[in-house]
Design an enzyme around this catalytic site. Sequence first.
Site, PDB file in Angstrom:
ATOM      1  N   HIS B 166      17.352  50.392  16.773  1.00  0.00           N
ATOM      2  CA  HIS B 166      16.890  49.321  17.676  1.00  0.00           C
ATOM      3  C   HIS B 166      16.580  48.018  16.937  1.00  0.00           C
ATOM      4  O   HIS B 166      16.370  46.981  17.579  1.00  0.00           O
ATOM      5  CB  HIS B 166      15.649  49.760  18.453  1.00  0.00           C
ATOM      6  CG  HIS B 166      15.914  50.893  19.404  1.00  0.00           C
ATOM      7  ND1 HIS B 166      16.930  50.860  20.336  1.00  0.00           N
ATOM      8  CD2 HIS B 166      15.298  52.100  19.559  1.00  0.00           C
ATOM      9  CE1 HIS B 166      16.925  52.002  21.025  1.00  0.00           C
ATOM     10  NE2 HIS B 166      15.960  52.765  20.568  1.00  0.00           N
ATOM     11  N   ASP B 200      22.317  58.604  19.686  1.00  0.00           N
ATOM     12  CA  ASP B 200      20.933  58.623  20.177  1.00  0.00           C
ATOM     13  C   ASP B 200      20.927  58.412  21.691  1.00  0.00           C
ATOM     14  O   ASP B 200      21.802  57.724  22.243  1.00  0.00           O
ATOM     15  CB  ASP B 200      20.143  57.510  19.477  1.00  0.00           C
ATOM     16  CG  ASP B 200      18.642  57.566  19.745  1.00  0.00           C
ATOM     17  OD1 ASP B 200      17.909  58.063  18.875  1.00  0.00           O
ATOM     18  OD2 ASP B 200      18.206  57.088  20.824  1.00  0.00           O
TER      19      ASP B 200
END
Lengths: 345, 345
Positions: B166, B200
């Site tokens: 992220h 993910d």
Amino acid sequence: MKVYYSEAHREHNPPFEVFEGGIQVPVFECPERMDRILGALRHSGWADIMPPEDVGLDPILAVHNADYIEYLRTAFDDWQRDGGELGARYASPVLIPAAFPPRRSAGKPRSIGARAGYYTMDLSAPIVAGTYRAAVESAQCAVSAAKAVAAGERVAYALCRPPGHHAGRDYCGGYCYLNNASIAARWLSLIGKVAVLDIDYHAGNGTQDIFYESADVLTISIHANPATHYPSFMGYADEIGEGIGRGRHRNFPLPSHTGDADYLRAFGEALELIRNFSPRALVVSAGMDIHVGDPLGDFDVTTEGIGEIGRRIVALGLPTVVAQEGGYNTDALGANVVSFLSAFA
Amino acid sequence: MKVYYSEAHREHNPPFEVFEGGIQVPVFECPERMDRILGALRHSGWADIMPPEDVGLDPILAVHNADYIEYLRTAFDDWQRDGGELGARYASPVLIPAAFPPRRSAGKPRSIGARAGYYTMDLSAPIVAGTYRAAVESAQCAVSAAKAVAAGERVAYALCRPPGHHAGRDYCGGYCYLNNASIAARWLSLIGKVAVLDIDYHAGNGTQDIFYESADVLTISIHANPATHYPSFMGYADEIGEGIGRGRHRNFPLPSHTGDADYLRAFGEALELIRNFSPRALVVSAGMDIHVGDPLGDFDVTTEGIGEIGRRIVALGLPTVVAQEGGYNTDALGANVVSFLSAFA
């Protein structure tokens, strides 16, 4: 003096906001503020307190993006229906975003949490069931005051709650959802040039944003240094407007513990800019958090100093809308507002 | 199999994060995750666990802006020294921002709170004293794995904590501070084209950001629909790269309750894109939160399904760095990682 006030603000009473460090704190911008101001005004003898006129959404949509208004209108119901990403496991009675558009993202907010992050700049603009109606009525107070002044009143006071000056074209923040002063100023600009003078302790970033490329509205903000204080990202001295608005915005960041004398010196420069602009009308974003006792500020301006600020504004001789902004020392708030307004009364 | 792991992660153990609605929640991304994975690896018989090589900051600075790294290095000390805007009255043991750059602001963060808002996309990247060192060592694990693969290893596993996918060029978010997989991919790109495959549960927005205008690194992310799930602002199917990077990014958003069969169908498309790209090496962002029991996800992928994903990656026949990303069901985490890696062992 005509004073516009709506009881709708009482339904906007969020249980908490979130400070730096992730700390929940009771909301400083609370309904009691209005009771303190109302009490002092009723004592004054010159306040004619009345509800605002319903002027619809058009004056608001002249300042704010329609998609943002639609977000505000629907946000709490969507939040109640959809909840956070993890649903009932982490329910909260109040909509506060937790994720914000990262740089270079295309900005496609869909979920209510993401839309909140898109339309909000901080964790101090919580939304509850009554927020939208309170914000609209607060803006209606500002428009009603503008209409009164346009109709010949020397001054009119919009007792706005929630306040407005941190709300930008398409975002809320810092207790502000609709930019009441800007809505009044844009409405008044139908009759000529308008100046907005923001004396709240915190920089009026929303007003700056709204008129940053406008030539017909001069905006001036006198405030705490954004290098150390909210709103942090705007309010610096070198931000002076853009395009046809270049030179039509001015920021006066002042240091901690600025007292009456130093405040009035900067204030004098601001008044000179207004005189040179020769506006048809003036809107004052009147925050009382410049007062020495404010829990969210660190200026040392006294109640007498606030009265002197009012007198010098009166001396401009301009039809004037006063819109209430911040001020969080509830014990002093009524006296400060009356001290400020009494020069007009 | 070479496994790179640093004990430094234990010092990154923030007391809480903040969810939508302003709710403090214990951090799901916790040190126990590593113990569960380590325990399962030690049982496996094929894991050769070692500390990372110190490769300095250069591989990190090839991916992240220098000002951002400097912020991460100094943030907690600045926070401890300066505190929030209201100082000791609202002290917190952890740096979490409360204000973010409003649209159209020039971005002049000065105070530590404002700098945190500038360099952070959400309230799930809290910073404590050990965060920077943990993040650097985590990135060093990824670079060490890349070096091992460049030196001839078929596969190397970076047991990264904190995770990375992220984190963008100049921001942290979602438990991620340095983009380990991107750092490994950029390092590997010295020897040829590289593909990054992110499995993910959450879209790899940081990896997308870092390589969005790069032609030599293909990035693919398979994940929950950002219309309903974090990271909300990125990860949509129509985001395919820009400039010379156009066509070199692909997102596969999948619906809630995607099970093994549907997951493997989308996964097959992703593998086809990688084959057509003919990379010299592969980096896998291996999040285990696609597993049916994950508290932050709602996919129905099984431990056996995760094993099949691993086998199909092995069948690509590419030198492969596996970097650990999310996975928050600690009871299943060890088994899921071993299931995934055993095809390589």
